[in-house]
Design a protein around this motif. Structure first.
Motif, PDB file in Angstrom:
ATOM      1  N   THR A  21       0.848  -1.178   0.000  1.00  0.00           N
ATOM      2  CA  THR A  21       0.000   0.000   0.000  1.00  0.00           C
ATOM      3  C   THR A  21       0.887   1.232   0.000  1.00  0.00           C
ATOM      4  O   THR A  21       2.095   1.133   0.168  1.00  0.00           O
ATOM      5  CB  THR A  21      -0.944   0.017   1.231  1.00  0.00           C
ATOM      6  N   HIS A  22       0.279   2.371  -0.229  1.00  0.00           N
ATOM      7  CA  HIS A  22       1.001   3.627  -0.044  1.00  0.00           C
ATOM      8  C   HIS A  22       0.206   4.487   0.932  1.00  0.00           C
ATOM      9  O   HIS A  22      -0.965   4.222   1.199  1.00  0.00           O
ATOM     10  CB  HIS A  22       1.259   4.358  -1.368  1.00  0.00           C
ATOM     11  N   VAL A  23       0.892   5.468   1.481  1.00  0.00           N
ATOM     12  CA  VAL A  23       0.262   6.441   2.367  1.00  0.00           C
ATOM     13  C   VAL A  23       0.546   7.825   1.792  1.00  0.00           C
ATOM     14  O   VAL A  23       1.564   8.031   1.127  1.00  0.00           O
ATOM     15  CB  VAL A  23       0.777   6.324   3.827  1.00  0.00           C
ATOM     16  N   ALA A  24      -0.372   8.764   2.018  1.00  0.00           N
ATOM     17  CA  ALA A  24      -0.250  10.088   1.415  1.00  0.00           C
ATOM     18  C   ALA A  24      -0.414  11.170   2.475  1.00  0.00           C
ATOM     19  O   ALA A  24      -1.398  11.172   3.219  1.00  0.00           O
ATOM     20  CB  ALA A  24      -1.305  10.264   0.324  1.00  0.00           C
ATOM     21  N   SER A  25       0.544  12.103   2.522  1.00  0.00           N
ATOM     22  CA  SER A  25       0.497  13.165   3.524  1.00  0.00           C
ATOM     23  C   SER A  25      -0.702  14.092   3.340  1.00  0.00           C
ATOM     24  O   SER A  25      -1.207  14.655   4.309  1.00  0.00           O
ATOM     25  CB  SER A  25       1.795  13.976   3.503  1.00  0.00           C
ATOM     26  N   CYS A  26      -1.180  14.252   2.107  1.00  0.00           N
ATOM     27  CA  CYS A  26      -2.308  15.146   1.841  1.00  0.00           C
ATOM     28  C   CYS A  26      -3.656  14.472   2.104  1.00  0.00           C
ATOM     29  O   CYS A  26      -4.692  15.133   2.099  1.00  0.00           O
ATOM     30  CB  CYS A  26      -2.252  15.675   0.416  1.00  0.00           C
ATOM     31  N   LEU A  27      -3.641  13.176   2.332  1.00  0.00           N
ATOM     32  CA  LEU A  27      -4.848  12.407   2.651  1.00  0.00           C
ATOM     33  C   LEU A  27      -4.545  11.542   3.872  1.00  0.00           C
ATOM     34  O   LEU A  27      -4.518  10.314   3.799  1.00  0.00           O
ATOM     35  CB  LEU A  27      -5.259  11.542   1.451  1.00  0.00           C
ATOM     36  N   PRO A  28      -4.286  12.172   5.020  1.00  0.00           N
ATOM     37  CA  PRO A  28      -3.743  11.466   6.174  1.00  0.00           C
ATOM     38  C   PRO A  28      -4.660  10.420   6.795  1.00  0.00           C
ATOM     39  O   PRO A  28      -4.184   9.527   7.494  1.00  0.00           O
ATOM     40  CB  PRO A  28      -3.449  12.588   7.179  1.00  0.00           C
ATOM     41  N   GLN A  29      -5.963  10.481   6.536  1.00  0.00           N
ATOM     42  CA  GLN A  29      -6.891   9.505   7.108  1.00  0.00           C
ATOM     43  C   GLN A  29      -7.314   8.436   6.107  1.00  0.00           C
ATOM     44  O   GLN A  29      -8.101   7.553   6.435  1.00  0.00           O
ATOM     45  CB  GLN A  29      -8.147  10.226   7.640  1.00  0.00           C
ATOM     46  N   CYS A  46       2.156  16.923  -1.531  1.00  0.00           N
ATOM     47  CA  CYS A  46       1.621  15.629  -1.096  1.00  0.00           C
ATOM     48  C   CYS A  46       2.688  14.564  -1.243  1.00  0.00           C
ATOM     49  O   CYS A  46       3.041  14.167  -2.344  1.00  0.00           O
ATOM     50  CB  CYS A  46       0.383  15.239  -1.894  1.00  0.00           C
ATOM     51  N   ARG A  47       3.209  14.115  -0.134  1.00  0.00           N
ATOM     52  CA  ARG A  47       4.245  13.080  -0.121  1.00  0.00           C
ATOM     53  C   ARG A  47       3.578  11.710  -0.130  1.00  0.00           C
ATOM     54  O   ARG A  47       2.637  11.465   0.616  1.00  0.00           O
ATOM     55  CB  ARG A  47       5.100  13.235   1.122  1.00  0.00           C
ATOM     56  N   GLU A 144      13.008  11.607  -1.766  1.00  0.00           N
ATOM     57  CA  GLU A 144      12.956  13.042  -1.487  1.00  0.00           C
ATOM     58  C   GLU A 144      12.670  13.812  -2.768  1.00  0.00           C
ATOM     59  O   GLU A 144      12.385  15.009  -2.726  1.00  0.00           O
ATOM     60  CB  GLU A 144      14.271  13.516  -0.859  1.00  0.00           C
ATOM     61  N   ALA A 145      12.758  13.151  -3.913  1.00  0.00           N
ATOM     62  CA  ALA A 145      12.566  13.795  -5.211  1.00  0.00           C
ATOM     63  C   ALA A 145      11.078  14.012  -5.503  1.00  0.00           C
ATOM     64  O   ALA A 145      10.220  13.287  -4.998  1.00  0.00           O
ATOM     65  CB  ALA A 145      13.193  12.939  -6.309  1.00  0.00           C
ATOM     66  N   THR A 146      10.793  14.993  -6.327  1.00  0.00           N
ATOM     67  CA  THR A 146       9.409  15.281  -6.701  1.00  0.00           C
ATOM     68  C   THR A 146       9.001  14.596  -7.998  1.00  0.00           C
ATOM     69  O   THR A 146       7.870  14.729  -8.441  1.00  0.00           O
ATOM     70  CB  THR A 146       9.179  16.796  -6.837  1.00  0.00           C
ATOM     71  N   ASP A 147       9.925  13.854  -8.615  1.00  0.00           N
ATOM     72  CA  ASP A 147       9.625  13.066  -9.815  1.00  0.00           C
ATOM     73  C   ASP A 147       9.232  11.672  -9.339  1.00  0.00           C
ATOM     74  O   ASP A 147      10.056  10.783  -9.215  1.00  0.00           O
ATOM     75  CB  ASP A 147      10.839  13.023 -10.748  1.00  0.00           C
ATOM     76  N   GLY A 148       7.961  11.484  -9.028  1.00  0.00           N
ATOM     77  CA  GLY A 148       7.487  10.256  -8.399  1.00  0.00           C
ATOM     78  C   GLY A 148       7.518   9.034  -9.291  1.00  0.00           C
ATOM     79  O   GLY A 148       7.613   9.118 -10.517  1.00  0.00           O
ATOM     80  N   THR A 149       7.437   7.878  -8.643  1.00  0.00           N
ATOM     81  CA  THR A 149       7.436   6.582  -9.304  1.00  0.00           C
ATOM     82  C   THR A 149       6.199   5.831  -8.877  1.00  0.00           C
ATOM     83  O   THR A 149       5.802   5.875  -7.718  1.00  0.00           O
ATOM     84  CB  THR A 149       8.690   5.762  -8.897  1.00  0.00           C
ATOM     85  N   ASP A 150       5.565   5.114  -9.818  1.00  0.00           N
ATOM     86  CA  ASP A 150       4.419   4.278  -9.524  1.00  0.00           C
ATOM     87  C   ASP A 150       4.736   2.844  -9.906  1.00  0.00           C
ATOM     88  O   ASP A 150       5.377   2.594 -10.920  1.00  0.00           O
ATOM     89  CB  ASP A 150       3.173   4.725 -10.304  1.00  0.00           C
ATOM     90  N   PHE A 151       4.247   1.919  -9.075  1.00  0.00           N
ATOM     91  CA  PHE A 151       4.388   0.485  -9.353  1.00  0.00           C
ATOM     92  C   PHE A 151       3.010  -0.147  -9.308  1.00  0.00           C
ATOM     93  O   PHE A 151       2.138   0.299  -8.534  1.00  0.00           O
ATOM     94  CB  PHE A 151       5.264  -0.207  -8.305  1.00  0.00           C
ATOM     95  N   ALA A 152       2.795  -1.195 -10.087  1.00  0.00           N
ATOM     96  CA  ALA A 152       1.567  -1.979  -9.981  1.00  0.00           C
ATOM     97  C   ALA A 152       1.536  -2.621  -8.604  1.00  0.00           C
ATOM     98  O   ALA A 152       2.563  -3.092  -8.109  1.00  0.00           O
ATOM     99  CB  ALA A 152       1.528  -3.046 -11.069  1.00  0.00           C
ATOM    100  N   SER A 153       0.387  -2.619  -7.964  1.00  0.00           N
ATOM    101  CA  SER A 153       0.269  -3.243  -6.641  1.00  0.00           C
ATOM    102  C   SER A 153      -0.118  -4.708  -6.801  1.00  0.00           C
ATOM    103  O   SER A 153      -0.414  -5.175  -7.913  1.00  0.00           O
ATOM    104  CB  SER A 153      -0.769  -2.508  -5.794  1.00  0.00           C
TER     105      SER A 153
END
Length: 157
Positions: A21-29, A46-47, A144-153
């Motif tokens: 899973t991932h967690v997001a600072s802009c959606l803390p709940q 949003c981290r 720490e970079a703003t060029d994010g990476t996505d992976f299939a879960s």
């Protein structure tokens, strides 16, 4: 030679049964345990950090781990990612930004430079988990970079 034994034949154990899973600072709940992708991004607005727990497979008595890897499918290339131990227990369908585990000791780094597969060498981590030298709480992926990476879960089809 009398008394000598041949080394055991190597075996390969594969599993697709992982929690991620991932967690997001802009959606803390919010919980993302059923999302089709996991995201890693160090954006100031949003981290996103990713957690992965690979079940420790039942190994034959006396087995030695010579290699352990985790292969992820990258769907959006990005910057370098730090792979660390997760220092606290977490549950895929319950963890949120506000309840995420602490980031532990760094294991290594990976980079998804282009869409495709990325392999993480977890040999040392599996040995530490099996020996009891480190708690078995999975791994933490962050950047720490703003060029994010996505992976299939693991929920991706």
């Amino acid at each position: 030679m009398a008394g000598s034994t041949n080394p055991p034949e190597p075996i390969t154990l594969d599993t697709a049964d992982i929690d991620d899973t991932h967690v997001a600072s802009c959606l803390p709940q919010m919980n993302f345990g059923e999302a089709k992708q996991v995201m890693i991004d160090g954006s100031n607005t949003c981290r996103y950090d990713t957690l992965i727990d690979v079940p420790r497979l039942e190994l034959p008595a006396g087995a030695l781990v010579s290699k352990a890897t985790l292969t992820l499918t990258c769907s959006n290339a990005g910057a370098a990612i730090t792979v660390s131990y997760a220092d606290e227990a977490w549950k895929e369908l319950m963890v949120r930004w506000n309840t995420r585990p602490e980031v532990g000791t760094t294991i290594g780094t990976i980079t998804c430079a282009e869409v495709g597969t990325v392999t993480i060498d977890l040999t040392a981590a599996f040995k530490a988990w099996l020996s009891g030298d480190h708690a078995t709480n999975g791994i933490y992926l962050r950047t720490e970079a703003t060029d994010g990476t996505d992976f299939a879960s693991s929920e991706a089809e």
